[in-house]
Design a protein around this motif. Sequence first.
Motif, mmCIF file in Angstrom:
data_model
loop_
_atom_site.group_PDB
_atom_site.id
_atom_site.type_symbol
_atom_site.label_atom_id
_atom_site.label_comp_id
_atom_site.label_asym_id
_atom_site.label_seq_id
_atom_site.Cartn_x
_atom_site.Cartn_y
_atom_site.Cartn_z
ATOM 1 N N ALA A 1 -6.787 -4.221 -9.484
ATOM 2 C CA ALA A 1 -5.968 -4.131 -8.064
ATOM 3 C C ALA A 1 -7.026 -3.599 -6.972
ATOM 4 N N ILE A 2 -7.418 -4.693 -6.096
ATOM 5 C CA ILE A 2 -8.640 -4.199 -5.189
ATOM 6 C C ILE A 2 -8.057 -4.440 -3.984
ATOM 7 N N TYR A 3 -8.342 -3.385 -3.148
ATOM 8 C CA TYR A 3 -7.775 -3.222 -1.484
ATOM 9 C C TYR A 3 -8.897 -3.797 -0.828
ATOM 10 N N ASP A 4 -8.530 -4.797 -0.047
ATOM 11 C CA ASP A 4 -9.203 -5.636 0.864
ATOM 12 C C ASP A 4 -9.188 -4.867 2.389
ATOM 13 N N ASP A 5 -10.310 -4.146 2.793
ATOM 14 C CA ASP A 5 -10.320 -3.299 4.274
ATOM 15 C C ASP A 5 -10.063 -3.976 5.257
ATOM 16 N N ASN A 6 -10.457 -5.249 5.173
ATOM 17 C CA ASN A 6 -10.332 -6.029 6.499
ATOM 18 C C ASN A 6 -8.930 -6.815 6.518
ATOM 19 N N ALA A 7 -8.611 -7.370 5.536
ATOM 20 C CA ALA A 7 -6.975 -7.853 5.623
ATOM 21 C C ALA A 7 -6.223 -6.799 5.450
ATOM 22 N N GLU A 8 -6.438 -5.546 4.800
ATOM 23 C CA GLU A 8 -5.452 -4.652 4.714
ATOM 24 C C GLU A 8 -4.295 -4.840 3.522
ATOM 25 N N ARG B 1 -1.613 -11.305 -3.549
ATOM 26 C CA ARG B 1 -2.049 -10.444 -2.593
ATOM 27 C C ARG B 1 -0.752 -9.785 -1.988
ATOM 28 N N ALA B 2 -0.690 -8.570 -1.779
ATOM 29 C CA ALA B 2 0.375 -7.996 -1.477
ATOM 30 C C ALA B 2 0.228 -6.927 -0.666
ATOM 31 N N ARG B 3 0.963 -6.511 0.360
ATOM 32 C CA ARG B 3 0.885 -5.230 1.273
ATOM 33 C C ARG B 3 0.984 -4.140 0.521
ATOM 34 N N GLY C 1 -10.040 1.076 -3.976
ATOM 35 C CA GLY C 1 -9.339 1.425 -2.792
ATOM 36 C C GLY C 1 -10.478 1.134 -1.752
ATOM 37 N N ARG C 2 -10.188 1.800 -0.636
ATOM 38 C CA ARG C 2 -11.241 1.878 0.490
ATOM 39 C C ARG C 2 -12.604 1.542 0.055
ATOM 40 N N GLY C 3 -13.434 0.475 0.561
ATOM 41 C CA GLY C 3 -14.835 0.762 0.433
ATOM 42 C C GLY C 3 -15.093 0.250 -1.080
ATOM 43 N N GLY C 4 -14.296 -0.298 -1.744
ATOM 44 C CA GLY C 4 -14.286 -0.691 -3.031
ATOM 45 C C GLY C 4 -14.486 0.681 -4.040
ATOM 46 N N ARG C 5 -14.147 1.748 -3.394
ATOM 47 C CA ARG C 5 -14.127 2.781 -4.503
ATOM 48 C C ARG C 5 -13.274 2.853 -5.556
ATOM 49 N N ALA C 6 -13.708 3.167 -6.777
ATOM 50 C CA ALA C 6 -13.040 2.826 -8.096
ATOM 51 C C ALA C 6 -12.027 4.186 -8.172
ATOM 52 N N LEU C 7 -10.887 3.876 -8.712
ATOM 53 C CA LEU C 7 -10.139 5.119 -8.981
ATOM 54 C C LEU C 7 -10.801 5.871 -10.055
#
Length: 568
Positions: free
Chosen positions: A125-132, A145-147, A405-411
Motif C-alpha cells: 500500500a503506497i501513498y502517492d504524495d502528488n495524487a494524494e 487506488r483509493a483515498r 507513506g509520505r516520501g515513500g517512507r516504509a512503515l
Amino acid sequence: MSVPSGEIGHDAAPAQGEILGAVVVGAGFGGLYALHRLRALGLSVVGIEAAPDVGGTWYWNRYPGVRCDVPSLLYSYTWSPELRAGWRWSERYAAQAEILRYIGHAADRFGLRPLIRFETRVVGAIYDDNAEVWTVSTNRGDCFRARFCIMATGCLSIPNTPDIPGLSDFAGTILHTAQWPHEPVDFAGKRVGVVGTGSSGIQAIPLIAETARHLTVFQRTPNFSLPSRNRPLTEQDHEQFEAGFEAYLESLQHSDFGRVPPTAETAPIPPRDVQWQRYEALWQEGGGAILYAFPNILTHHGVNDVACDFVRGKIREAVHDPQTADDLCPTDHPLGVKRICVDSGYFETFNRPNVTLVNLRREPLERFTPTGAQTSERAFELDMLVFATGFDAVTGALLAMDIRGRGGRALKEAWSDGPRTYLGLGVAGFPNLFTITGPGSPSVIGNVIHNCEHHVDWLVACIEHMRRDDLQTVEPEAAAQDQWMDHVADVASRTLYPEANSWYLGVNIPGKPKVFMPYVGAGYRHTCSQIAADGYTGFRFEEGTTKSHWPGVQRDAGQAPGPAPGGS
Ligand code: N01
C-alpha cells in the motif's frame, strides 16, 4: 464501469483509473463493519481478504476445542438491532463454527460479500504524495487506488512457527492451530506432540487427548487457566441479556472492561481471606472474571500474588501426580499479564494415562527428527506434530505488507524500534491510513469486537468531518504521536504487564522490538471522543492540492468497483 457479479469479486473487470473512496484490508469483524459504515456514507469501497470467506482469525482457527473466551452474548456486534434480533447464540462460550456462522450471517444480512475480493492478499500500500491517494496492490497483480486505506488486518492473523532444528526432517503430519485444515483431522491411533500451552494449546489438548493413542505436550511456560464452565444458554439468559442490553450499551461508552481502572493505584489491598473467597466464587462461576476481581489485581503484587496462589492450589487439586502438577503451575509471571486462558478440563487431562507432559525448562527441546522429537533427556516417537505457538501479534499483519507513506517512507522503517501510532488509529507520515485496533489502542484487551466497532465509528466520524469541511487528508502530528506513545508506555509500566515474556510485548518473535503494544489505561473511549470534539487535537488535516472533491462518494451504495489495471 463494470460491477463484479457473484460473491467472489476477483473476476470483475477493472475500472480504468478509478479512485475509490476506500480500500478495506481484511474481512473479519472490523473490516466488515468498516465496509458497512463506509458504504452507508456513500463512499465506493472494496474489501480485500486473503481467505476464501469472511471471518478473519475465526476463519483460520478451526482446531479442536476452539471457542471464544468472551461470553457469546457479549461477543457480538452491538450496532444492529436487526442483527441481534435475528441471531440466537446456543452456548455461553460459542465455538468457532458458530462464531463463523454469525459473521457470515452478518455479511449476508448487510450484503457485504459482493464488496469483497476473496482469496486475494494485499502485498503493498503506497501513498502517492502528488495524487494524494493510496495504491493498494495484491498478490493477484491487481491494484486499487483509493483515498482512504483502512487496515482491518487483525491482531492475531500471522501464525508463528518457531524455527526449531530438524522440523523439515519430520516425516509425520505437521499442523498449526491457526492454519487448521477444513477436513476433519483424525488423531485415532496416532502419537501426537503438541508444542505450546497458550490459549490455543490449552483448548486443543483435552480434545486431542480424547482420541490420540498418546499425546505428548511440550510445555515451555505453564499458564494460568480458569475453567469456562461452558453450558447451553437458557431462555432466561437471553431474556436477561435483552432486558439489560440498553444499559450494557451505555456502559460500553464508559467502561474500561479489561483495562486498568483509575482506582488501581489508590485501592486498598484486601485481606488474603477476602480475596480467597472472591476468587473461589468467581472460579465456581467460570470464565475469566477473576481478572477483574479487584481494581489493583494487575498493578499490585499484594493482590496478584494471592490470586496466583489460589489458581496454583486449584491446579494441584486437579492434577494427581505431584511432579506434573508442579510443572503445570506458573511461577514466572503474575496472573493475567499473559492473556488469561479459559479451558474445559485442561489440567485434568494430565491425569489420563495416554498424556505426558514434558517440561522444556527442565529438558529443552533440542530438535525434531524424522520420527519425532529429541529433548536433552529423551526421544519421543511421534506421528503428528501440532504447533500451538501463537502469532506475530498486533503488528505482524501490518508489517507483512509493504506500506509506504509520505516520501515513500516504509512503515517497517518508521516502526523499526517498535510500533508508533496516535491512539492506535493512525500513523504520522501516513495520511488517510487508519489502523483498526492498531498498536497503542486497547486492541486485544477486553472485547475485540467492541474495540473494532469503536474504531470504525471514530474513523467514519472523522471522514464525515473531512467531507463536511472538504479536507483532503488527515494524519497524526508527530508530537501528538510521541506524547501518546509515551503515555501508552507509562501506563503499562505502572502495571504488572511488563513482568511477563508475552506476545503483548512482542518477545515471542525473534528480533521483534520489545514494546508493550496494547493500551491498558482507562478512559480510552472518552479520550478519543474528546479529541474529536475538540477539533481532532493532534491530527493534522490538509485541504490538499488535487481538489479531487471526494472521489467515489457519488457511487450508489452496494456496488463493488473493480480494480484499476496494473501490477503489484
Ligand atoms: O499463542 P500464545 P496462542 N518452543 O502465544 C509456546 C488468542 N486466542 O495461539 O509462553 C516451545 O499465547 C509458548 O511458550 P512461551 C488469545 O488472545 C484466544 O495460544 O513463549 N514452546 C506458548 O506456550 C491468545 O492469547 C482464544 O514460553 C514455544 C505457546 O507456544 C492468543 O490468541 C483461543 C515456542 C504460544 O502461546 C494467542 O494464543 C486461542 C518454542 N520455540 C487464542 N515458541 C480464545 O478466545 C512458542 N512456544 C479462547
